[in-house]
Design a protein around this motif. Structure first.
Motif, mmCIF file in Angstrom:
data_model
loop_
_atom_site.group_PDB
_atom_site.id
_atom_site.type_symbol
_atom_site.label_atom_id
_atom_site.label_comp_id
_atom_site.label_asym_id
_atom_site.label_seq_id
_atom_site.Cartn_x
_atom_site.Cartn_y
_atom_site.Cartn_z
ATOM 1 N N ALA A 43 9.267 0.564 -11.222
ATOM 2 C CA ALA A 43 9.261 2.037 -11.218
ATOM 3 C C ALA A 43 8.234 2.558 -10.216
ATOM 4 O O ALA A 43 8.484 3.540 -9.505
ATOM 5 N N HIS A 44 7.089 1.881 -10.142
ATOM 6 C CA HIS A 44 6.056 2.247 -9.157
ATOM 7 C C HIS A 44 6.626 2.103 -7.738
ATOM 8 O O HIS A 44 6.491 3.011 -6.909
ATOM 9 N N GLU A 45 7.281 0.961 -7.481
ATOM 10 C CA GLU A 45 7.840 0.726 -6.144
ATOM 11 C C GLU A 45 8.946 1.737 -5.834
ATOM 12 O O GLU A 45 9.053 2.208 -4.702
ATOM 13 N N LEU A 46 9.769 2.058 -6.845
ATOM 14 C CA LEU A 46 10.808 3.077 -6.639
ATOM 15 C C LEU A 46 10.179 4.434 -6.344
ATOM 16 O O LEU A 46 10.760 5.248 -5.619
ATOM 17 N N GLY A 47 9.001 4.659 -6.902
ATOM 18 C CA GLY A 47 8.259 5.889 -6.605
ATOM 19 C C GLY A 47 7.957 5.985 -5.119
ATOM 20 O O GLY A 47 8.115 7.051 -4.519
ATOM 21 N N HIS A 48 7.556 4.854 -4.522
ATOM 22 C CA HIS A 48 7.307 4.845 -3.070
ATOM 23 C C HIS A 48 8.572 5.227 -2.314
ATOM 24 O O HIS A 48 8.521 5.971 -1.329
ATOM 25 N N TRP A 49 9.698 4.710 -2.794
ATOM 26 C CA TRP A 49 10.979 5.000 -2.132
ATOM 27 C C TRP A 49 11.355 6.477 -2.327
ATOM 28 O O TRP A 49 11.655 7.183 -1.373
ATOM 29 N N PHE A 73 -0.800 7.599 -1.731
ATOM 30 C CA PHE A 73 0.581 7.184 -2.030
ATOM 31 C C PHE A 73 0.607 6.322 -3.290
ATOM 32 O O PHE A 73 1.518 6.441 -4.111
ATOM 33 N N GLU A 74 -0.380 5.426 -3.431
ATOM 34 C CA GLU A 74 -0.413 4.547 -4.614
ATOM 35 C C GLU A 74 -0.568 5.371 -5.894
ATOM 36 O O GLU A 74 0.105 5.114 -6.887
ATOM 37 N N PHE A 75 -1.468 6.351 -5.837
ATOM 38 C CA PHE A 75 -1.647 7.210 -7.012
ATOM 39 C C PHE A 75 -0.363 7.983 -7.326
ATOM 40 O O PHE A 75 0.004 8.146 -8.489
ATOM 41 N N SER A 98 -6.286 -0.855 1.217
ATOM 42 C CA SER A 98 -5.142 0.049 1.304
ATOM 43 C C SER A 98 -4.714 0.499 -0.096
ATOM 44 O O SER A 98 -4.064 1.517 -0.254
ATOM 45 N N HIS A 99 -5.073 -0.296 -1.114
ATOM 46 C CA HIS A 99 -4.762 0.067 -2.496
ATOM 47 C C HIS A 99 -6.062 0.422 -3.217
ATOM 48 O O HIS A 99 -7.062 -0.271 -3.032
ATOM 49 N N PRO A 100 -6.037 1.460 -4.050
ATOM 50 C CA PRO A 100 -7.253 1.794 -4.801
ATOM 51 C C PRO A 100 -7.590 0.667 -5.778
ATOM 52 O O PRO A 100 -6.682 -0.006 -6.264
HETATM 53 ZN ZN LIG Z 1 2.331 0.812 -4.434
#
Ligand SMILES: [Zn+2]
Length: 158
Positions: A17-23, A95-97, A139-141
């Motif tokens: 779901a997190h990765e789909l959020g990026h998409w 973006f990660e958040f 790049s990631h928090p």
């Molecule tokens: Zn991510």
């Protein structure tokens, strides 16, 4: 055993779901476009100075080989690249958040939390790096920042 497996499945779905959020939020497209612009600016910047005799003479070259000029130019712009990569990291971290918030909005807040902790344990990466260090290098928090962002949005909803 079955219960544990179900929990794992939900954590995997939460990470997806997190990765789909990026998409869904077009993060991949924004990153791609930003990289294309950066590459264009780098080579465009080089074309502005490639005929400069000073660039080559400063390093002891009487001729002007294209490849040497490009290498010198790339070294000359390293300070700018550091600033750009710092800016990119700030954007990537936001973006990660956003992707975490997207997964949470779909109802996977708790599972994402558990999944992130599990990934952190398996990757053995730093749990709570110095905020300035992580802002510049990662790049990631860090996990602590992500978890507290997930918790904070939970509090807001209550
Ligand atoms: Zn991510």
């Amino acid at each position: 055993m079955l219960r544990r497996k179900c929990k794992n499945d939900e954590e995997i779905v939460a990470v997806i779901a997190h990765e789909l959020g990026h998409w869904k939020l077009n993060h991949t497209m924004y990153s791609f476009i930003a990289m294309q612009i950066l590459t264009f600016l780098q080579f465009g910047g080089y074309t502005l100075v490639r005929n400069s005799t000073d660039l080559f003479r400063s390093f002891g070259f009487d001729t002007q080989p294209v490849l040497i000029g490009l290498i010198q130019f790339q070294h000359a712009i390293i300070p700018i690249q550091h600033l750009v990569s710092f800016g990119f990291n700030l954007v990537r971290r936001s973006f990660e958040f956003q992707a975490d918030a997207f997964a949470k909005k779909l109802g996977y807040g708790a599972a994402l939390r558990a999944g992130l902790v599990k990934l952190q344990e398996e990757n053995l990466s730093a749990m709570n790096a110095d905020p300035w260090y992580s802002a510049y290098h990662y790049s990631h928090p860090p996990l602590v920042e992500r978890l507290s962002a997930i918790d904070e949005s939970e509090k807001k909803e209550d």
